[in-house]
Design an enzyme around this catalytic site. Structure first.
Site, PDB file in Angstrom:
ATOM      1  N   GLU B 223       0.503  -1.534   0.166  1.00  0.00           N
ATOM      2  CA  GLU B 223       0.149   0.430   0.112  1.00  0.00           C
ATOM      3  C   GLU B 223       0.952   1.219  -0.014  1.00  0.00           C
ATOM      4  O   GLU B 223       0.496   2.525  -1.177  1.00  0.00           O
ATOM      5  CB  GLU B 223      -1.187  -0.163   1.434  1.00  0.00           C
ATOM      6  CG  GLU B 223      -2.425  -0.615   1.178  1.00  0.00           C
ATOM      7  CD  GLU B 223      -2.092  -2.658   1.442  1.00  0.00           C
ATOM      8  OE1 GLU B 223      -1.146  -2.105   1.949  1.00  0.00           O
ATOM      9  OE2 GLU B 223      -3.501  -3.158   1.034  1.00  0.00           O
ATOM     10  N   HIS B 292     -10.166  -4.102  10.665  1.00  0.00           N
ATOM     11  CA  HIS B 292     -10.876  -4.493   9.808  1.00  0.00           C
ATOM     12  C   HIS B 292     -11.926  -3.323   9.830  1.00  0.00           C
ATOM     13  O   HIS B 292     -12.581  -3.081   8.537  1.00  0.00           O
ATOM     14  CB  HIS B 292     -11.290  -5.845   9.181  1.00  0.00           C
ATOM     15  CG  HIS B 292      -9.433  -6.266   8.226  1.00  0.00           C
ATOM     16  ND1 HIS B 292      -8.443  -6.686   9.018  1.00  0.00           N
ATOM     17  CD2 HIS B 292      -9.711  -6.681   7.135  1.00  0.00           C
ATOM     18  CE1 HIS B 292      -7.912  -7.403   8.400  1.00  0.00           C
ATOM     19  NE2 HIS B 292      -8.368  -7.215   6.907  1.00  0.00           N
TER      20      HIS B 292
END
Lengths: 368, 490
Positions: B223, B292
């Site tokens: 990322e 998450h």
């Protein structure tokens, strides 16, 4: 050009040291077996004059910046490039029109090398309205779309994926431009550098990673911070070739730059050049530099100075007279004095500038 | 002419120091880089290097002197060929002191300054202090000023007679990207599993087939790296759409998003910016626990230079994503996994766009204003339906864009209803609702009949257990309770 030799079976692959420059402790090491560190480029008089002038401009500019900092005209952080001039000047001599440059916070030399105006850079350092960023960026944050200089980045290592992205855009746009991405031995330990290496190699992006190893990441020497101190080897697990270059010899840098540029332009992907260099000044202006001895610095200055090397060749090999050399010195001093004068007298930005340039209204990135 | 050597500033904050030691003495020759003296600051002992070549002509400050002001002359340097007599005419006085001021007459600039700031802050509240003194009214016997333009600007975005079709949020997002990629060759999408896998959540389904691997780029799981690479590609003239598999993983990349993408236009003095879209699912999905399940609306909305969008309906997802891709600024486009499968009516138009920075009145009402965005709207809408049964007529505003926030629409509504409840899934402290509450207090204090209440996710990391997860999220009941509290019912 001393580029790729055969990829297989060369017994020179086992040679640890290809070249060792006399009078220098630097060891030139090659990594993947298909790369030899090239011999220093052969310079004609014009090349030597250009190298001398461009390096001297950076030297004098930085000395003046240091002086203006001491006088309170420049604020915040100010990282001087003195000692490392051969790296950017040699690389610039190997570049073509359209190639991009991106670097970290020690960026004044890179900007001058790309042809950015001394006035605009100095006025940015003093935080004035005619600076490249209207006084809103400062020493570490300057850009020139015109000169393909994409910063000036204050976060250590952040420029590495950005340079990789510039190379991505070159492939996407099917140009033959390459992205020269500079970072230091300190930044070389950041994770995003390796994320970039992986993608650049995977996608064969035309990016030259120039690691300016000036031996100290702020106050921490390479050996205290890096498990593998040979940064040319840092691309091995990504199949990126690399080699060490005498970063104090502008001709060696030029030859390495030529080789790297050809490698990138021929679609072979990224390459790493580890420039063995040295900064004479502290990390920033407020660095007392207690982590190294005075002797170490003076020895480097007196024995390996990149500018003195060229000056010597100009007078001894190219028959330039002392007066001719002094004429260049004067031209450079005049440019720097003019820039300093301009930067001290240019007004600060108008207060209304506080609120401008936060959002773009139109599309500044339209592919012109 | 001899030059004065001045006491240098060796750090951004140094004002004076102690001249600890002279390394050179009168008559010594110095070259650039030679240490001439040592200076003690409050932080360290520093060596002072000569900048110019010459001979020390005179020492003006003895060693051991304390409190030597920055810029005070400490020695005089003689140039080549000069001797002491040169000093009789004085040394070259180097300019010193504070930088020359931009505006000699500060009052002259104040007016433009204020004009500028009120213009720039129009969307975030004006000058609260000035406004306060202008409308000081007694608290007792309080009457509300007449609201101006109570209905507001309800201009129809969709032309009369437009055919509507039912589309899922997932399809709306894909169509938006496909349409913009057809329209502009510079647009490409990159991220984990966006190409061959057809998208981890199938948002990019079919794009690889149509546009090929050059423009639909599978990345490694990296990322920080690919966010930065996207920024570089934007600098290089492209218009990247960077998909994060979820925004939870974008925390690895947040430095590139904020320091490189959001700030460049300003740091470059307007010379170049970063047109890029960072998009992906944000907030809680279902039973994926703390790492998450986080809503980043408030985080990104904190940052000048970013635009932050979090739509609710498929029509807004499509129209806003198309606008985001065309926008010359970095846009954070926050989606929601649970909404991906929801269907909404969407206008069948060739080029349907929705402007960034404009809220939408989802339901008109007069008793209370409920402000929400993204999946928070599902609670707000259901609560409004329930409240209608109890005779409470709620106006529901879908912010759609978190930054720049359409506060005028919110303020106009609150001036009409005199009450407000905000709804979001994010954590309560420094939340979007907290910002709205403070702006309402600053801009519409005299119109309020009750404190602004915010409904948010609970102030805990998201738990895994089904019952605890339900407790951690806001609920329709939470919204109903808050509305009843501010309307003083029950």
């Amino acid at each position: 050009m001393a580029a790729k030799s055969n990829k297989s079976g060369s017994d020179s692959a086992s040679a640890k040291s290809a070249t060792t420059r006399e009078g220098s402790a630097r060891e030139i090491v090659k990594t993947l077996d298909h790369f030899d560190a090239p011999k220093p480029a052969t310079f004609g008089k014009d090349d030597e004059v250009r190298a001398y002038r461009d390096m001297l401009l950076i030297r004098r500019f930085e000395e003046k910046a240091g002086q203006l900092y001491g006088m309170g005209f420049i604020g915040g952080f100010c990282h001087l490039y003195i000692g490392q001039e051969a790296v950017v000047v040699g690389m610039q001599m190997a570049m073509k029109e359209g190639d991009e440059v991106v670097t970290g916070y020690r960026d004044h030399g890179h900007m001058l090398a790309t042809g950015m105006e001394a006035r605009g850079v100095m006025a940015e350092l003093t935080g004035r309205r005619s600076g490249y960023s209207k006084g809103k960026g400062g020493s570490m944050h300057m850009f020139s779309k015109e000169k393909k200089f994409f910063g000036g980045h204050g976060i250590v290592g952040a420029q590495v994926p950005i340079g990789t992205g510039l190379a991505f855009s070159n492939v996407y746009n099917k140009t033959d431009a390459i992205a020269i991405t500079y970072f230091g031995d300190g930044a070389a330990n950041q994770g995003q550098v390796y994320e970039s290496f992986n993608m650049a190699s995977l996608w064969k992006l035309p990016v030259v990673y120039v690691i300016e190893n000036n031996r100290y990441a702020m106050g921490t020497s390479v050996s205290r911070a890096s498990a593998e101190t040979n940064f040319a080897h840092r691309g091995l697990s990504f199949k990126i070739p690399g080699f060490q270059v005498d970063g104090m010899d502008v001709r060696a840098v030029k030859a390495a730059g030529d080789l790297a540029a050809e490698h990138c332009r021929s679609g072979e992907g990224p390459i790493i050049l580890e420039m063995m260099t040295y900064r004479y000044r502290g990390h920033s202006m407020s660095d007392p530099a207690k982590y190294r001895t005075r002797d170490e610095v003076q020895k480097m200055r007196s024995e390996s100075d990149p500018i003195e090397q060229v000056k010597k060749r100009l007078t001894e090999d190219h028959g330039m007279s002392e007066d001719e050399v002094k004429a260049i010195d004067k031209e450079v001093r005049d440019i720097v004095a003019d820039a300093a004068d301009f930067a001290q007298n240019d007004p600060e930005p108008d207060a209304s500038e506080l609120w401008t340039d936060i959002y773009a209204e139109d599309i500044p990135q339209a592919a012109e | 002419m001899p030059t004065e050597i001045l006491m240098p500033a060796l750090s951004p904050t140094m004002e004076e120091g102690t001249l600890a030691k002279w390394v050179k003495k009168v008559g010594d020759a110095v070259a650039p880089g030679d240490v001439i003296a040592e200076i003690e600051t409050d932080k360290a002992t520093m060596e002072v290097e000569a900048v110019d070549e010459g001979t020390i002509g005179k020492i003006l400050v003895d060693e051991g002197s304390e409190g030597v002001k920055v810029n005070a002359p400490i020695a005089i340097l003689l140039a080549e060929g000069e001797d002491e007599s040169a000093m009789e005419n004085g040394a070259e006085s180097k300019s010193r002191g504070a930088p020359a001021s931009a505006a000699e007459d500060t009052s002259a600039t104040r007016e433009t300054d204020e004009k500028q700031s009120s213009k720039a802050e129009a969307s975030s509240g004006g000058n609260a202090v000035d406004d306060m003194s202008a409308r000081r009214v007694p608290a007792e016997g309080k009457t509300h000023p007449d609201p101006d333009d109570p209905e507001g600007d309800l201009a129809q975005e969709i032309p009369e007679g437009t055919e509507m079709v039912s589309v899922t949020v997932r399809e709306a997002l894909r169509d938006a990207m496909a349409e913009e990629m057809r329209r502009d060759e510079r647009v490409f999408v990159m991220g984990e599993e966006v190409a061959e896998y057809q998208g981890a959540y199938k948002i990019t389904q079919g794009l690889l087939d149509e546009f090929g691997a050059r423009r639909v780029v599978d990345t490694p799981i990296t990322e920080h790296g690919f966010a930065g690479l996207g920024v570089g590609a934007a600098f290089g003239g492209l218009k990247p759409i960077v998909e994060f598999m979820t925004f939870n993983f974008a925390m690895q990349a947040i430095d590139q998003i904020i320091n490189s993408a959001a700030k460049t236009l300003y740091m470059a003095g307007g010379q170049m910016g970063c047109p890029i879209v960072f998009r992906g699912p944000n907030g809680a999905a279902a039973r994926v626990a703390a790492q998450h399940s986080q809503d980043y609306a408030a985080w990104y909305s904190h940052v000048p230079g970013l635009k932050v969008v979090q739509p609710y309906t498929a029509a807004d997802y499509k129209g806003l994503l198309k606008s985001a891709i065309r926008d010359p600024n970095p846009v954070i486009f926050l989606e929601n996994e649970i909404l991906y499968g929801h269907s909404f009516e969407i206008p069948k138009l060739d080029d349907w766009t929705v402007p960034i920075g404009k809220a939408r009145i989802h339901r008109k009402g007069k008793d209370v204003t409920i402000v929400s965005f993204g999946i928070g709207m599902t609670y707000a809408v259901k609560a409004a339906e329930e409240l209608a049964k109890d005779g409470i007529d709620a106006e529901v505003i879908d912010l759609r864009t978190i930054r720049p926030m359409d506060l005028p629409t919110v303020i106009r509504s609150v001036k009409k209803t005199n009450r407000c409840v905000t709804v979001e899934e994010g954590f309560p402290q420094s939340s979007v609702g907290a910002h709205i509450a403070s702006e309402i207090m600053a801009q519409a204090f005299d119109y309020l009949d009750a404190p602004v209440l915010k409904v948010a996710g609970k102030d805990v990391p998201m738990p895994y257990a089904a019952n605890l997860e339900k407790l951690a999220l806001p609920s329709v009941k939470d919204v109903i309770d808050a509305v009843k509290a501010v309307t003083y019912r029950d």
